[in-house]
Design an enzyme around this catalytic site. Structure first.
Site, PDB file in Angstrom:
ATOM      1  NE  ARG B 290       5.160 -12.068   0.798  1.00 36.20           N
ATOM      2  CZ  ARG B 290       6.510 -12.325   0.752  1.00 36.20           C
ATOM      3  NH1 ARG B 290       6.646 -11.609  -0.582  1.00 36.20           N
ATOM      4  NH2 ARG B 290       7.653 -12.522   1.605  1.00 36.20           N
ATOM      5  CD  GLU B 378      10.709  -7.030  -7.320  1.00 33.66           C
ATOM      6  OE1 GLU B 378      11.390  -6.948  -7.327  1.00 33.66           O
ATOM      7  OE2 GLU B 378       9.965  -5.679  -7.237  1.00 33.66           O
TER       8      GLU B 378
END
Ligand SMILES: Cc1cc2nc3c(=O)[nH]c(=O)nc-3n(C[C@H](O)[C@H](O)[C@H](O)COP(=O)(O)OP(=O)(O)OC[C@H]3O[C@@H](n4cnc5c(N)ncnc54)[C@H](O)[C@@H]3O)c2cc1C
Ligand code: FES
Lengths: 110, 565
Positions: B290, B378
């Site tokens: 990414r 997260e």
């Protein structure tokens, strides 16, 4: 010429007499009714209340309202260059403006 | 308005994958659990929006090992992973996935019953499980929520409850305060153990894949409670976010699974494949990570070779219609409803803020430096270093949630007294109000998002980051110290005020860390400091000192335990 969308929105809290307010926003093809409401909040009236989380994905299923008397997801309903009437769900208890109490009773503070 | 006070053993803030997994394990360990969310339970965060895959060394597609998954995770993190945390994700992942399987989540399977595992970029072999079609997140969320509901009174669930601050007493977690969105009523929660499971911060950016609840609340809660944040500069941009034409009912990261299954071609504004010009040949496979893909797309745009809306073209025109339909069935119809026929139309994509690698600094017990204050999902920093491997985030949410819940339950026995005095100033803010509104906080949020995108995006420079700090300061002055209006029923503009209060602190944390790291590594790219600098193989730690953020550099934690080969 730029086209406009006119959103007529039913407002008010639980127990108040509902009132209609009229908002005009520039129409952009492909946008959702939720896009229009978010634009109104950021540009003219942040007190306008609507429940939503995911914005695009139609994953949270929180944004259900009535548009022209039909129950829709605000994020899935296309904004159109005409007058559209927005109301809270009729079958749920009103909280404020377009927000209704949709959580199961055992997931509410009470 | 009268305050509502609740007592519990374990308070979990955020009901995404991490929060729900934590609730289940804490309840299983015998604790009374309170699971709260600012939105509705199981719907407000990233988990329910995830469409793609979950990385785990199950070895069902082909032989695999925890050690191989760990090696890929560490390599993606480019030297900055906390190996102990990364090892926990890889080691506990298979059990978490099998638990969900036993609860009938519906992992896609081969005819012979083996769970299907797709090959995602950055992995050395097929490792990523999923639920068709693009339904991984909703399925995981629904499954966990059903299990949580089955626990009855052991897990009390309350939605529409915005947690504004944590309460700490003598260095130990004591609970939290906040308000009920439905009526603005102040709420205090006494809890001897607290888990922050509030997810990420990508709402800080103009173009993002975030829900409305992902402005980074948990990081701000942690900082104000005295905990530390780690490596906040590493925001992952997802390279091929949907850019144009505008569609409804589709998540902006929807093209990722298309690329997994069908390859697809990435073209610049001149219709030319360009990844190989940067030394990253794809050969029709989806292999470029990414951070690298984000870099090259933005470079093409900067060189004047972008698509009309300022991104790149993604093309599946070479893929036969039958293959498209076999891979994505109903999704093809949803595209058609948006006027898109992939056999005829290319679409435009560009990088969008998608995930946060940095986060709350924790020990392998997932505990912050405040006793009995834990983080999961997260919200945690460290397991992904400078770049996250695709599919690791849901694994991390499930694994850290499960572990934090277990440990918090052990710690919660014995209860704790509610420190009214310590809570007072935090409660005062919840009930305060200027009575009027001079600035529109919803508009200020849009300003902050633009500032972050333009100055603290995937490409950074010292001067731009300095400008960002000044801009954040200016927005803070305009926001003021007292929430606008008065507590009331679903006052969304007050909610915006509390959101922006958190977002500004978190934006400052990201910007300070980005300014300090004078190298380029993974998701943090400094145009004025290109290239990875070995001397910078360090983590950056942030804590609040009074009202000021204090940054220190610390060694990357030493190596992980032995893993099964
Ligand atoms: C669109 C999208 C697709 C993704 N796809 C994948 C994928 O395919 N594979 C993968 O591995 N990862 C994927 N990710 C990343 C992954 O989904 C997340 O990292 C993971 O789900 C985070 O889980 P969580 O439980 O930590 O947080 P979340 O699921 O985000 O939940 C956090 C919850 O906390 C609540 N909350 C926040 N602040 C407060 C507060 N102040 N008070 C009360 N409640 C609060 C929120 O409302 C929310 O419900 C994707 C992310 C996005 C956005
Ligand atoms: S905003 Fe989530 S479904 Fe409409």
């Amino acid at each position: 010429m730029t086209e406009t969308s006119i959103l007529l929105i039913q407002r008010g809290r639980h127990g108040e007499i509902p009132r209609w307010e009229r908002f005009e926003i520039p129409y952009e093809p492909g946008q959702s009714v939720l896009d229009g409401i978010r634009q109104i909040r950021a540009s003219t009236d942040p007190s306008l209340a609507i429940r939503f989380s995911c914005i695009n994905a139609n994953a949270c299923k929180e944004c259900m309202i009535r548009v022209d008397a039909k129950v829709v997801y605000a994020c899935m309903c296309r904004l159109e260059p005409r007058e559209m009437r927005l109301q809270p769900l009729a079958s749920k208890k009103l909280v404020r403006d377009l927000v209704t109490e949709i959580a199961p009773p055992d997931e509410i503070l009470g | 308005m009268a305050r509502t006070h609740i007592d519990t053993d374990v308070l979990i803030i955020g009901a995404g994958g991490a929060g729900m997994a934590a609730a289940l394990s804490a309840a299983e360990a015998g604790a009374r659990v309170l699971l709260v969310d600012r939105s509705l339970i199981g719907r407000g965060g990233a988990t329910v929006m995830a469409q793609m895959t979950v990385a785990v060394a199950l070895g069902e597609e082909q032989p695999d090992s925890v050690a191989a998954h760990f090696a890929d995770t560490m390599a993606a993190g480019r030297g900055l992973c906390d190996a102990r945390l990364a090892a926990i994700v890889c080691q506990d992942g298979p059990a978490a996935i099998r638990r969900l399987d036993a609860w009938h989540v519906g992992w896609a399977r081969h005819q012979d019953g083996r769970i299907r595992q797709a090959h995602a970029p950055g992995h050395d072999r097929p490792r990523c499980v999923y639920v068709d079609f693009l339904a991984t997140g909703p399925a995981v969320s629904r499954t966990l929520r059903a299990q949580v509901q089955r626990q009855g009174n052991a897990i009390r669930r309350i939605g529409d409850l915005f947690v504004t601050d944590l309460v700490v007493n003598e260095g130990k977690a004591a609970g939290a305060v906040g308000f009920s969105l439905a009526d603005g009523r102040p709420v205090s929660i006494a809890a001897p153990a607290v888990i922050i499971a509030t997810g990420g911060l990508t709402r800080l950016y103009r173009r993002n894949s975030a829900s409305a609840n992902m402005g980074g609340d948990g990081y701000a809660l942690a900082l104000r409670a005295g905990a530390e944040l780690l490596d906040m500069e590493f925001v992952q941009f997802f390279p091929i976010g949907h850019l144009a034409p505008r569609m409804i009912g589709m998540d902006p990261i929807m093209w990722d699974p298309f690329r997994y299954k069908l390859g697809g071609r990435l073209l610049n504004g001149q219709g030319r494949e360009f990844l190989d010009e940067y030394g990253m040949p794809e050969d029709g496979r989806y292999v470029v990570t990414r951070d690298k893909a984000t870099y090259v797309i933005l470079k093409e745009v900067a060189a004047g070779r972008g698509s009309p809306s300022g991104g790149a073209w993604l093309s599946f025109r070479h893929v036969p219609e039958a293959d498209l339909r076999a891979a994505f069935g109903p999704v093809i119809d949803r595209l058609a409803a948006n006027g898109i026929d992939l056999t005829k139309n290319d679409i435009e994509v560009s990088p969008i803020a998608h995930y946060h690698m940095g986060g709350i600094r924790v020990t392998p017990e997932l505990e912050t430096r405040i006793d009995n204050l834990f983080a999961a999902g997260e919200a945690v920093g460290g397991s992904n270093g400078a770049n996250r491997l695709s599919g690791n985030a849901i694994t991390e949410a499930l694994v850290f949630g499960h572990r934090a819940g277990q440990i918090a339950a052990e710690r919660a026995s014995g209860g704790a007294a509610w420190p009214e005095a310590a809570a007072q100033s935090r409660l005062d803010l919840v009930t305060a109000g200027t009575g009027q509104q001079t600035e529109n906080p919803a508009a200020l949020i849009v300003e902050l998002q633009a500032l972050m995108a333009d100055r603290v995006g995937p490409f950074r420079t010292g001067p731009a980051l300095q400008l960002a700090l000044a801009g954040i300061d200016g927005l803070r002055t305009r926001l003021g110290d007292i929430p606008s209006g008065h507590p009331g029923s679903y006052d969304q503009s007050r909610l915006d005020w509390f959101d922006l209060r958190n977002m500004l602190l978190v934006a400052e944390a990201v910007t300070l860390a980005a300014l300090s790291r004078t190298e380029s590594r993974g998701a943090h790219q400094r145009e004025d400091h290109p290239g990875l600098d070995e001397a910078w193989t360090l983590n950056q730690n942030l804590a609040l000192d009074g009202n000021r953020l204090h940054l220190t550099r610390i060694a990357v934690p030493a190596t992980a335990p032995e893993l099964a080969a």
